[in-house]
Design an enzyme around this catalytic site. Structure first.
Site, PDB file in Angstrom:
ATOM      1  CB  CYS A  78      57.798  45.174   7.365  1.00 39.74           C
ATOM      2  SG  CYS A  78      57.817  44.685   5.651  1.00 39.74           S
ATOM      3  CD  GLU A  79      55.102  40.538  10.124  1.00 40.95           C
ATOM      4  OE1 GLU A  79      54.208  39.873   9.545  1.00 40.95           O
ATOM      5  OE2 GLU A  79      56.250  40.107  10.321  1.00 40.95           O
ATOM      6  N   GLY A 106      40.146  38.683  35.955  1.00 39.29           N
ATOM      7  CA  GLY A 106      39.526  38.487  34.652  1.00 39.29           C
ATOM      8  C   GLY A 106      38.328  39.340  34.343  1.00 39.29           C
ATOM      9  N   PRO A 161      42.778  41.279  40.155  1.00 43.14           N
ATOM     10  CG  PRO A 161      42.019  43.292  41.084  1.00 43.14           C
ATOM     11  CD  PRO A 161      42.367  41.867  41.443  1.00 43.14           C
ATOM     12  CE1 TYR A 167      47.690  40.880  31.020  1.00 43.15           C
ATOM     13  CE2 TYR A 167      45.605  42.046  31.259  1.00 43.15           C
ATOM     14  CZ  TYR A 167      46.534  41.131  31.727  1.00 43.15           C
ATOM     15  OH  TYR A 167      46.311  40.478  32.916  1.00 43.15           O
TER      16      TYR A 167
END
EC number: 4.1.1.20
Length: 499
Positions: free
Chosen positions: A419-420, A312, A349, A448
């Site tokens: 398309c958002e 974290g 990690p 991520y």
């Protein structure tokens, strides 16, 4: 800091009172105090006037800590480099059909692993790479070769770790919803398995019985510590779906005692969350976990060997001069508490190993205005990099090449073609207007990002490139349209997919 080149600039993030503006041009270096965050170019009224030649260069003000990763830097030619490779050269060599793509620095990954290795000197420890951060098997092989174990959250991650050559006895299988089939794979592989719930321990017992193999387990404790991060990446609060509350711990201990021929309790685990920037939180967590270990040992459990404190540790996404703790500072904060305990420390990690080692390279499609609102539209999107849309996350954005000489700085939202309305990579970024075809990069995209990419709007998963020194290679091919259709092979005849 001023550089000859084009980089992201956001006035609200230039708050360091003692930072200075610097300019290098043809070997000369000019330094003066920056009095206001509004300072934007060398032509401000600070008592120095650039030459006529210099005013033709695109010069953009940036935060003082613009390049916290030395493997990525803007050089005097105005281009972004990764190690010895000019990013624009990779973009041109791959061609427009390969855009966008991820690009990683091997040197940066090696340096990040080394930082943990050096911090842990003198401790019996396992650095368990959190595979969910980036599951490229070539990156997994690299960190394994550097001495890391692996931390897994699915059966397919487990299979991939086996393919990458990890020692499975130095891996941890996490998750609050492990399926019976996944647990069976973990028992067969002899992973350390976290117990997260009542049904979890029952499924582990059933798998151990079927496999006729004793499972090694850790109890994942919910310590109810606020990690002070975005709620979507907070995992250690009492309201989290993860872990066992301490007031219910005795039930699990009794269940394990009743089935010692099937399970061996070898440690405890906790994970507070992600993007943590205060080492005091890790210290407080270790204090809590050691107290729990003492309570467990007092009940007759003599095989506790592992203390897993999760991962974290945050990285410097915003690049505003904020002090980000190092792995050394994290370990120094907990080392005194571990003295004489005889425990093997496990740390997990992911982001801090690969996050600042990767970038997403996009191509500008065009610039659009709706009234006073300006947009830079690129071919990258929330399908390739969802963190901004999912978490409202900030990542540093820059052009990979010098901007147009006759264009002024302006504030843009960087958006993609999906398309958002949530399809954005960054909002309110101050840049010179880019021309179509220019490269635009989202920094610190190694963790991520690719691992969370999708095929939404039938977007193809991007290629991944690894740079080492002055060379680069493709470490995952770009997905093809044929790949997308392969699942229909048995349902309908598709030319080219019959074989």
């Amino acid at each position: 800091m001023f550089v000859v080149g084009v980089v992201d600039y956001t006035t609200s993030r230039l708050s360091a009172p003692r930072s200075v503006c610097r300019l290098r041009y043809r070997g000369a270096r000019f330094v003066w105090p920056r009095r206001r965050p509004e300072c934007q170019s060398a032509s401000t009224s600070l008592g120095w006037r650039p030459s006529a030649t210099l005013t033709k260069m695109q010069v953009v003000a940036t935060p003082a800590v613009r390049n916290p990763t030395p493997q990525f830097d803007f050089r005097s030619d105005g281009y972004l480099y990764c190690e010895g490779v000019r990013v624009k050269d990779v973009q041109e060599a791959l061609g427009p059909e390969f855009s966008p793509f991820y690009l990683y620095s091997q040197d940066r990954i090696e340096a990040n692993v080394q930082a943990y290795t050096e911090a842990l000197v003198g401790l019996d420890a396992i650095v368990g790479y959190a595979v969910k951060a980036n599951n490229n098997v070539m990156i997994m092989k690299l960190v394994r070769e550097l001495g890391c174990g692996a931390v897994l959250v699915s059966g397919n991650e487990l299979r991939l770790a086996q393919l990458a050559g990890f020692d499975m006895r130095r891996t941890v299988f996490n998750g609050n919803g492990k399926t019976p089939h996944e647990i069976a794979l973990a028992v067969q592989a002899e992973c350390l398995i976290n117990v997260d719930s009542e049904f979890d321990i029952e499924n582990i017992l059933a798998a151990a019985r079927r496999e006729r193999r004793r499972a090694r387990v850790l109890l994942r404790i919910n310590p109810d510590i606020d990690p002070q991060v975005h709620p979507y990446v907070s995992t250690g609060l009492a309201t989290s779906k993860f872990g066992i509350r301490t007031d219910h711990l005795d039930w699990f201990l009794d269940r394990i005692k009743q089935n010692e021929e099937l399970v061996e309790l070898v440690g405890v685990h906790s994970h507070l969350g992600s993007t943590i920037k205060k080492v005091e939180l890790f210290h407080d967590n270790v204090v809590t976990m050691l107290r729990i270990i003492d309570d467990i040992c007092a009940q007759g459990f003599r095989s506790i060997r592992f203390l897993n404190i999760g991962g974290g540790l945050g990285i410097d996404y915003e690049r505003n001069g904020e002090r980000i703790p190092t792995p050394q500072e994290l370990i120094d904060a907990i080392r005194p508490r571990l003295a004489g305990r005889g425990l093997t420390l496990i740390i997990e990690p992911g982001r801090s190993l690969v996050g600042n080692a990767g970038i997403l390279v996009n191509t500008v499609i065009g610039v659009k205005r709706n009234g006073d609102k300006r947009f830079v539209v690129v071919d990258g999107s929330m399908a390739e990099l969802i963190r901004p849309a999912l978490y409202g996350a900030y990542q540093f954005i820059a052009l990979v090449e010098p901007g147009q000489q006759d264009k002024e700085l302006a504030e843009y939202d960087i958006v993609g073609p999906v398309c958002e309305s949530s399809d954005f990579l960054g909002k309110g970024r101050r840049l010179p207007e880019p021309a179509p075809g220019m490269g635009l990069v989202v920094m610190d995209s190694g963790a991520y990002c690719m691992s969370m990419a999708s095929n939404y709007n039938m977007k193809l998963l991007p290629a991944e490139i690894m740079v080492h020194g002055d060379s680069w290679r493709v470490i995952r091919q770009r997905q093809t349209f044929t790949d997308l259709l392969s699942g229909y092979r048995e349902l309908m005849p598709i030319p080219g997919l019959e074989s």
